[in-house]
Scaffold this motif. Structure first.
Motif, PDB file in Angstrom:
ATOM      1  N   ALA A  30      -3.978  -4.729   2.705  1.00  0.00           N
ATOM      2  CA  ALA A  30      -3.431  -3.393   2.469  1.00  0.00           C
ATOM      3  C   ALA A  30      -2.912  -2.768   3.759  1.00  0.00           C
ATOM      4  CB  ALA A  30      -4.503  -2.489   1.863  1.00  0.00           C
ATOM      5  N   ASN A  47       0.585  -1.251   4.251  1.00  0.00           N
ATOM      6  CA  ASN A  47       1.414  -2.093   3.393  1.00  0.00           C
ATOM      7  C   ASN A  47       2.145  -1.227   2.361  1.00  0.00           C
ATOM      8  OD1 ASN A  47       2.504  -3.897   1.622  1.00  0.00           O
ATOM      9  ND2 ASN A  47       0.668  -5.179   1.484  1.00  0.00           N
ATOM     10  N   ARG A  48       3.419  -0.964   2.639  1.00  0.00           N
ATOM     11  CA  ARG A  48       4.193  -0.027   1.807  1.00  0.00           C
ATOM     12  C   ARG A  48       4.535  -0.609   0.439  1.00  0.00           C
ATOM     13  NH1 ARG A  48       3.839   4.985   3.506  1.00  0.00           N
ATOM     14  NH2 ARG A  48       3.563   4.964   5.745  1.00  0.00           N
ATOM     15  N   ALA A 108       2.454  -2.243  -1.445  1.00  0.00           N
ATOM     16  CA  ALA A 108       1.256  -2.483  -2.246  1.00  0.00           C
ATOM     17  C   ALA A 108       0.713  -1.177  -2.825  1.00  0.00           C
ATOM     18  CB  ALA A 108       0.180  -3.145  -1.386  1.00  0.00           C
ATOM     19  N   GLY A 109       0.164  -1.277  -4.020  1.00  0.00           N
ATOM     20  CA  GLY A 109      -0.637  -0.204  -4.585  1.00  0.00           C
ATOM     21  C   GLY A 109      -2.086  -0.642  -4.509  1.00  0.00           C
ATOM     22  N   TYR A 110      -2.990   0.305  -4.332  1.00  0.00           N
ATOM     23  CA  TYR A 110      -4.399  -0.050  -4.111  1.00  0.00           C
ATOM     24  C   TYR A 110      -5.259   0.731  -5.093  1.00  0.00           C
ATOM     25  CZ  TYR A 110      -8.358  -1.472  -1.126  1.00  0.00           C
ATOM     26  OH  TYR A 110      -9.509  -2.040  -0.627  1.00  0.00           O
ATOM     27  N   VAL A 152      -1.338   4.419  -9.276  1.00  0.00           N
ATOM     28  CA  VAL A 152      -0.880   3.256  -8.514  1.00  0.00           C
ATOM     29  C   VAL A 152       0.390   2.668  -9.129  1.00  0.00           C
ATOM     30  CG1 VAL A 152      -1.469   0.862  -7.980  1.00  0.00           C
ATOM     31  CG2 VAL A 152      -3.130   2.674  -7.569  1.00  0.00           C
ATOM     32  N   ARG A 204       4.302   4.049  -8.942  1.00  0.00           N
ATOM     33  CA  ARG A 204       5.129   3.792  -7.759  1.00  0.00           C
ATOM     34  C   ARG A 204       5.811   2.432  -7.833  1.00  0.00           C
ATOM     35  NH1 ARG A 204       2.251   3.068  -3.370  1.00  0.00           N
ATOM     36  NH2 ARG A 204       3.957   3.576  -1.975  1.00  0.00           N
ATOM     37  N   LEU A 219      -3.352  -4.277  -5.302  1.00  0.00           N
ATOM     38  CA  LEU A 219      -4.626  -4.693  -4.738  1.00  0.00           C
ATOM     39  C   LEU A 219      -5.726  -3.927  -5.460  1.00  0.00           C
ATOM     40  CD1 LEU A 219      -3.542  -4.343  -1.004  1.00  0.00           C
ATOM     41  CD2 LEU A 219      -3.571  -6.442  -2.368  1.00  0.00           C
ATOM     42  N   ASN A 237      -6.572   6.234   0.040  1.00  0.00           N
ATOM     43  CA  ASN A 237      -5.732   6.219  -1.158  1.00  0.00           C
ATOM     44  C   ASN A 237      -4.428   6.968  -0.907  1.00  0.00           C
ATOM     45  OD1 ASN A 237      -5.146   5.618  -3.864  1.00  0.00           O
ATOM     46  ND2 ASN A 237      -5.825   7.648  -4.500  1.00  0.00           N
ATOM     47  N   MET A 283      -2.196   4.887   1.111  1.00  0.00           N
ATOM     48  CA  MET A 283      -1.614   3.795   0.323  1.00  0.00           C
ATOM     49  C   MET A 283      -0.554   4.318  -0.629  1.00  0.00           C
ATOM     50  SD  MET A 283      -2.907   1.039   1.442  1.00  0.00           S
ATOM     51  CE  MET A 283      -2.082  -0.047   0.287  1.00  0.00           C
ATOM     52  N   LEU A 284      -0.647   5.598  -1.010  1.00  0.00           N
ATOM     53  CA  LEU A 284       0.368   6.183  -1.889  1.00  0.00           C
ATOM     54  C   LEU A 284       1.622   6.556  -1.100  1.00  0.00           C
ATOM     55  CD1 LEU A 284      -1.859   8.444  -4.159  1.00  0.00           C
ATOM     56  CD2 LEU A 284      -0.653   6.377  -4.832  1.00  0.00           C
ATOM     57  N   GLY A 285       1.602   6.259   0.186  1.00  0.00           N
ATOM     58  CA  GLY A 285       2.820   6.407   0.974  1.00  0.00           C
ATOM     59  C   GLY A 285       2.948   7.733   1.698  1.00  0.00           C
TER      60      GLY A 285
END
Lengths: 289, 262
Positions: free
Chosen positions: A76, A97-98, A100-102, A170, A173, A179, B158, B161-163
């Motif tokens: 990630a 990691n642009r 990836a969704g986590y 998640v 997007r 992940l 989170n 990770m959502l940017g």
């Protein structure tokens, strides 16, 4: 680590579906260490190699505390490995990691935002207009079965409902890689089955690359195309890589009684059992297992 | 306990105290009523004093001054605390350098600052506002600082990770988290704003509740002191109730707020 490399190969060649052959995620000889008290280093993961094809669902399984989540965090971009490389669609990863969704194990929703705003936020911060983001969030909430729950705050939802919101958060997007860190771990057994089915249903629409960490072997086999086994930590390594050739679409509550499933379960458990016992300290509970 | 019976019990407590007070200060049951009335006044005298203030209209001006000072102290103190709290929480080195000074300043009894503030800002409202600010600032500061530093790491990961960029994290994660900590101390900080105003007035002023109490004390008018205290108590209860309303509105997302309805 010959095993780790051996484990790496089948994944790279067996990646199903089209694409240019470059895996979505490729961890090569990744070692991860943490500083602990007294200036010492704790080696969580040692020379692990994992590769996930562009449309492949890969589950990582191992005893508790073996560093599965650590490995996921490296993919990630939340953690920097001490050595080894992380490649995302063929490019070395730097920073978050642009693509990836986590999906986290713990509650990760923003408690001060409603379910709808939590789902919409990923689009909003990427520059989508608020009204459009909310519109799309509404349809995603409907897809996870929470159409009428948009105005609720996370604490007003059950654990399973919060997971659904997180899943929508998640997936909205449209990440190329998903992940998941024991995402259904905190849920009760029935809710886990339902969430597993929902996940497979949503995943089968466009088959993104999935790296799914779990300690539940049945869940791993029922969901994944490939199950990777990690040894007990510290210095956990990849010790096995099992293709799961069960047909899709799968009904994860039905699939458990099929002989093919049970044969796989027996094989993988045979390898996993020793590691689980190691994780709990051999000889202590070893006698009863 | 239902709301009605709870209210009934609360009123009963007040009734018992007032009756006991009345009996002690007007009959020989406890002791010499004149002596007791001198030291404790009588409920009737206190009530008639409050009545004269309210009907005569003089109390409103003093209440307004105290309210104004409290609000200014709260707003200025909170704004400064949020700004500096955020800044310190995001710059570890800065927080470390100033740590002993912040602790020292917070440990200082604020009353000793009052004469200095009077010297600096005069006898008007600003010396009282300054005293209130020094009280409000530290409560809000520590809460904001904590709120920013103790953002849930999963929520933060989170959000990344959502940017979210650093600025978006500030707006969508750090800011709401810090505000929630600040609001959880709203009762305390508003209360301290009032304390600052009243103590400032008490030590030297020309208007306000503290001034009223101080004036009455100066002429051994115990009834006036008690009357001032009762008005102050009612004033504080009212403000606390208003804060509760604001809090309920702003923290709907917090489980304990919406469940207990506090």
């Amino acid at each position: 680590m010959p095993q780790a490399e051996a484990a790496n190969e089948p994944g790279a060649t067996r990646a199903p579906g089209p694409g240019d052959g470059r895996p979505a995620v490729r961890l090569d000889r990744v070692t991860i260490e943490f500083g602990i008290s007294g200036g010492q280093l704790f080696r969580a993961v040692e020379e692990a190699g994992v590769s996930v094809g562009a449309h492949e669902f890969v589950a990582i399984i191992g005893p508790t505390g073996c560093g599965k989540s650590t490995l996921l965090n490296a993919a990630a971009g939340l953690l920097l490995p001490a050595s080894g490389s992380v490649e995302i669609f063929g490019r070395p990863l730097s920073g978050i990691n642009r693509q990836a969704g986590y999906l986290f194990q713990q509650d990760a929703l923003m408690p001060w935002k409603t379910a709808l705003d939590n789902v919409a936020i990923g689009l909003e911060v990427a520059g989508t207009a608020r009204s459009e983001a909310r519109e799309r969030a509404r349809s995603w909430l409907a897809r996870v079965g929470l159409a009428s729950f948009g105005e609720r705050y996370p604490h007003m939802l059950s654990g399973g409902q919060r997971k659904r919101v997180a899943l929508a958060q998640v997936l909205i997007r449209d990440p190329g890689i998903i992940l998941m860190d024991e995402p259904f771990g905190p849920l009760d057994a029935q809710t886990r089955l339902i969430m597993g089915d929902l996940l497979l249903k949503l995943w089968s629409d466009d088959r993104k690359a999935v790296l799914f960490v779990t300690h539940d072997l049945e869940e791993a086999i029922a969901l994944a195309d490939r199950v990777i086994v990690m040894s007990a930590g510290p210095s956990a390594r990849i010790i096995g890589d099992f293709p799961i050739a069960l047909p899709r679409p799968r009904d994860i509550s039905e699939i458990r009684v099929e002989p093919a499933f049970q044969a796989l379960h027996r094989d993988i458990w045979h390898m996993l059992k020793g590691e689980v016992l190691k994780a709990y300290g051999t000889g202590k509970i070893g006698g009863e297992a | 306990m239902t709301r009605i019976s709870l209210l009934a019990w609360q009123v009963a407590v007040a009734a018992v105290i007032i009756v006991a007070w009345q009996v002690a200060s007007t009959t020989h049951v406890v002791g010499d009523p004149d002596k007791i009335a001198f030291f404790f006044s009588t409920p009737a005298a206190v009530a008639s004093q409050i009545w004269r203030w309210v009907v005569g209209g003089s109390i409103w001006y003093h209440l307004w001054i105290t309210l104004l000072e409290s609000m200014l102290a709260f707003v200025i103190g909170s704004a400064a605390a949020i700004l500096i709290g955020f800044w310190f929480a995001r710059r570890e080195a800065l927080a470390a350098i100033f740590d002993p000074y912040v602790k020292a300043a917070n440990a200082l009894p604020r009353v000793v600052l009052a004469p200095i503030f009077t010297l600096w800002f005069g006898l008007g409202i600003w010396s009282k506002v300054a005293l209130g600010v020094t009280l409000v600032f530290f409560i809000v500061f520590f809460n904001v600082y904590q709120g920013v530093r103790e953002v849930n790491t999963t929520v933060l990961s989170n959000a990344r990770m959502l940017g979210m960029s650093e600025r978006q994290l500030l707006r969508h994660v750090y800011w709401p988290s810090a505000l929630s900590w600040m609001f959880s101390s709203l009762h305390t900080s508003v209360g301290f704003a009032v304390v600052g105003a009243v103590v400032g007035e008490y030590l030297g002023a020309a208007a306000g509740l503290g001034y009223l109490i101080q004036q009455a004390e100066g002429v051994f008018d115990v009834g006036g002191v008690f009357a001032g205290m009762f008005v102050l108590a009612a004033f504080v209860l009212l403000i606390d109730w208003a804060v509760t309303l604001v809090e309920r509105r702003l923290l709907v997302w917090r489980p304990e707020i919406s469940k207990s309805g506090r």
